[in-house]
Enzyme design. Structure first.
Site, short mmCIF file in Angstrom:
data_model
loop_
_atom_site.label_atom_id
_atom_site.label_comp_id
_atom_site.label_asym_id
_atom_site.label_seq_id
_atom_site.Cartn_x
_atom_site.Cartn_y
_atom_site.Cartn_z
N TYR A 133 0.98 -1.05 -0.03
CA TYR A 133 -0.08 0.07 0.03
C TYR A 133 0.85 1.12 0.14
O TYR A 133 0.30 2.36 0.05
CB TYR A 133 -0.93 0.06 1.16
CG TYR A 133 -1.97 -1.20 1.08
CD1 TYR A 133 -3.07 -1.14 0.40
CD2 TYR A 133 -1.92 -2.18 2.03
CE1 TYR A 133 -3.99 -2.28 0.33
CE2 TYR A 133 -2.54 -3.34 1.88
CZ TYR A 133 -3.69 -3.20 1.02
OH TYR A 133 -4.74 -4.21 0.94
N TYR B 253 -11.99 -0.23 -0.17
CA TYR B 253 -11.57 0.17 1.20
C TYR B 253 -10.28 0.69 1.68
O TYR B 253 -10.19 1.56 2.64
CB TYR B 253 -12.24 -0.91 2.14
CG TYR B 253 -11.26 -1.84 2.74
CD1 TYR B 253 -10.71 -1.74 4.06
CD2 TYR B 253 -10.67 -2.69 1.69
CE1 TYR B 253 -9.47 -2.66 4.17
CE2 TYR B 253 -9.70 -3.55 2.22
CZ TYR B 253 -9.04 -3.60 3.23
OH TYR B 253 -8.18 -4.25 3.69
N ARG B 254 -9.27 0.39 0.72
CA ARG B 254 -7.86 0.75 1.03
C ARG B 254 -7.16 0.75 -0.06
O ARG B 254 -7.42 -0.32 -0.82
CB ARG B 254 -7.61 -0.36 2.01
CG ARG B 254 -5.99 -0.13 2.81
CD ARG B 254 -5.95 -1.51 3.70
NE ARG B 254 -4.83 -1.34 4.61
CZ ARG B 254 -4.54 -2.43 5.34
NH1 ARG B 254 -5.00 -3.60 5.00
NH2 ARG B 254 -3.25 -2.23 6.00
#
Length: 552
Positions: free
Chosen positions: A120, A497-498
């Protein structure tokens, strides 16, 4: 415009600033990324002031010192998220002093806890030139309350740290951890990560009370912590009036410095199990069977349906089954299933509680899942020697480990990146998501690498494809694939969501109802809580006005 300079450690320029040594600045040429709008002189003044707060040892501005703040799984050139420097405070008071310096000198800061959020963006900032505020040194476990089953931790505490502390003190409490055990308890929870025990919805089920520092230096304790004495701070999360804690997850509105984390009392019994299914289409009836069992808490933990390649990559490499280009062919997939005794889908769950309770619920689960074509049940005894089962069994009882991180060895010199749409627990939607994501990833030349994690009424589709870090064309294809997946999910009304740093703006743009009302509200909150615009510009697609052009 970004000002780019190289600082040469040990140069006369650095020596003249009194910076020769471990954290000497590189002398000015054209390689280090500076904060937007700052001159080298102004930035050096800010770093000098920061050294006076934390000591020269904990300000990192040389090339070697900043290596640990790169996104080593980057899809874009490393410069796209290159920090200007990093500073590691130890106390709340030091954070307050550092934020004052940042305000006074217009230095943007990006907060990390342990910086292990690989897939991420890791420890890298969204905007190049941002200074990293590294909270790893704030690693105290402030309290463990055995009676009320909670802990209070600082951002630098990893899952391994908390687990070891509980073991050393003979605690009867379990943690719920993310798959890589080196991750931070606070960082994962603030990013709304998930785990695998009955406490697997981290923010929903664990967070209770937080302390944070606003950009102006104000220290706030939320919920019941806002009252002197705060006796119920970590047992009742809401307090009086508006509940604010959620504003500080996946946001850039403040710096969280302490968190209450509710833990799970050790149950009297624990039985992990696995159910395999040979057909790819089994994800539809499997998800339909899981939903009522989860809602009734007959399956109490975060139920995980893992696809073949994710399951296999724990134990084998791709080139052992296919050395050609592109995704694994069907013939190799069948051989994988036969060799490893796994399915196209592999469901993991666990029973918790007294023996009589587990004995009573197990036949209900067997009846429901056993009705699906090809279902095969396995216990821990059946799967002795299986690395995949062993690490899942550990995760479902809160034992942190690093086994899953090894899946990046599926291909040589690999990295991975996360894509996570959330859908209701619905078999038809699960199959549709699987088919679409696999179709697009196959078209782009990548293996489907995913699993579905069921909380209660929601289901996270975690797609974590591997790509080669040394292949620029492959990295570009991966970025293109993720952008296509986001567009495809949005067209189907599935929200992500991410996401990775490179895709934060794109994901934020998909939440577009009513002329992007949600995004406009976030911008108003940002302007009110951080008028100087120094905290994490671009986090989750939230930009302060002064840096909106820099983020384009």
């Amino acid at each position: 415009m970004l000002t780019r300079r190289r600082f040469v450690q040990g140069s006369a320029f650095a020596a003249g600033l009194g910076l020769v040594g471990q954290n000497a600045l590189w002398a000015a040429t054209d390689m280090a990324t500076m904060p937007p709008g700052l001159t080298g002189t102004a930035f050096q003044e800010a770093l000098r002031a920061m050294r006076s707060v934390v000591g020269a040892r904990y300000v990192f501005a040389d090339e070697t010192g900043l290596l640990g703040y790169h996104d080593h799984f980057a899809m874009k050139p490393i410069e796209a998220h290159m920090p200007s420097a990093a500073v590691a405070p130890r106390t709340v008071e030091e954070i307050q002093a550092l934020l004052k310096i940042a305000r006074d000198h217009s230095v943007p800061v990006w907060t990390i806890s342990t910086g292990r959020n690989f897939g991420y963006g890791g420890p890298a900032p969204r905007m190049p030139g941002t200074l990293v505020l590294d909270l790893k040194r704030m690693n105290r476990i402030i309290e463990v309350n055995e009676r009320h089953a909670y802990a209070v931790v600082e951002p630098g505490v990893s899952y391994r740290d908390l687990y070891r502390h509980l073991q050393m003190t003979d605690s009867k409490l379990w943690i719920d951890c993310a798959a890589p055990g080196w991750g931070g308890v606070v960082g994962n929870l603030l990013d709304r990560g998930v785990g695998y025990t009955p406490m697997g919805e981290h923010f929903l089920q664990q967070q209770c009370g937080m302390q944070l520092v606003l950009s102006d230096g104000t220290v706030v304790d939320t919920g019941m912590g806002g009252q002197p004495g705060r006796s119920a701070e970590h047992t009742y999360r809401y307090g009086h009036g508006p509940w604010l804690d959620g504003l500080f997850t996946q946001s850039n509105f403040g710096v969280v410095t302490r968190l209450g984390v509710q833990l799970m009392p050790e149950p009297p019994g624990y039985r992990p199990y696995m159910v395999t299914f040979p057909d790819e289409a089994a994800i539809e009836p499997l998800t339909e069977a899981i939903r009522p069992l989860k809602l009734a808490q007959i399956i109490p933990n975060a139920a995980t349906s893992t696809e073949l390649i994710w399951e296999a990559a724990v134990e084998v490499r791709k080139d052992q089954y296919h050395d050609g280009a592109g995704p694994l062919p069907d013939s190799a997939r069948k051989k994988l299933m036969a060799d490893l005794g796994i399915g196209a889908w592999n469901f993991y769950g666990a029973l918790y509680g007294p023996e009589a309770v587990m004995d009573a619920t197990w036949p209900v689960i067997q009846d429901a899942l056993g009705s699906i074509k090809g279902a095969r049940f396995y216990s821990a005894d059946d799967k002795k020697g299986s690395a995949a089962f062993a690490y899942r069994a550990k995760l479902m009882r809160g034992i942190p480990n690093m086994t899953e991180f090894g899946t990046v060895a599926w291909i040589p010199n690999a990295a991975h990146v996360g894509f996570g749409p959330v859908v209701p627990v619905d078999g038809r939607l699960a199959l549709r998501q699987y088919n679409r994501v696999r179709e697009l990833s196959t078209r782009a030349g990548f293996d489907y690498f995913g699993e579905f994690v069921v909380g209660w009424r929601d289901m996270h589709h975690i797609f974590m494809p591997a790509f080669r870090r040394d292949d620029e064309a492959e990295k570009e294809r991966m970025l293109d694939l993720l952008e296509a997946l986001i567009d495809d999910a949005a067209a189907d009304h599935f929200g992500v969501y991410r996401t990775h740093l490179d895709l934060m703006d794109k994901v934020a743009s998909t939440f577009s109802w009513n002329d992007h009302a949600l995004g406009r509200l976030n911008a108003r909150l940002k302007a009110g809580l951080d008028p100087a615009g120094i905290l994490a510009p671009g986090k989750s697609g939230i930009w302060p006005e002064r840096y909106r052009e820099a983020g384009k």
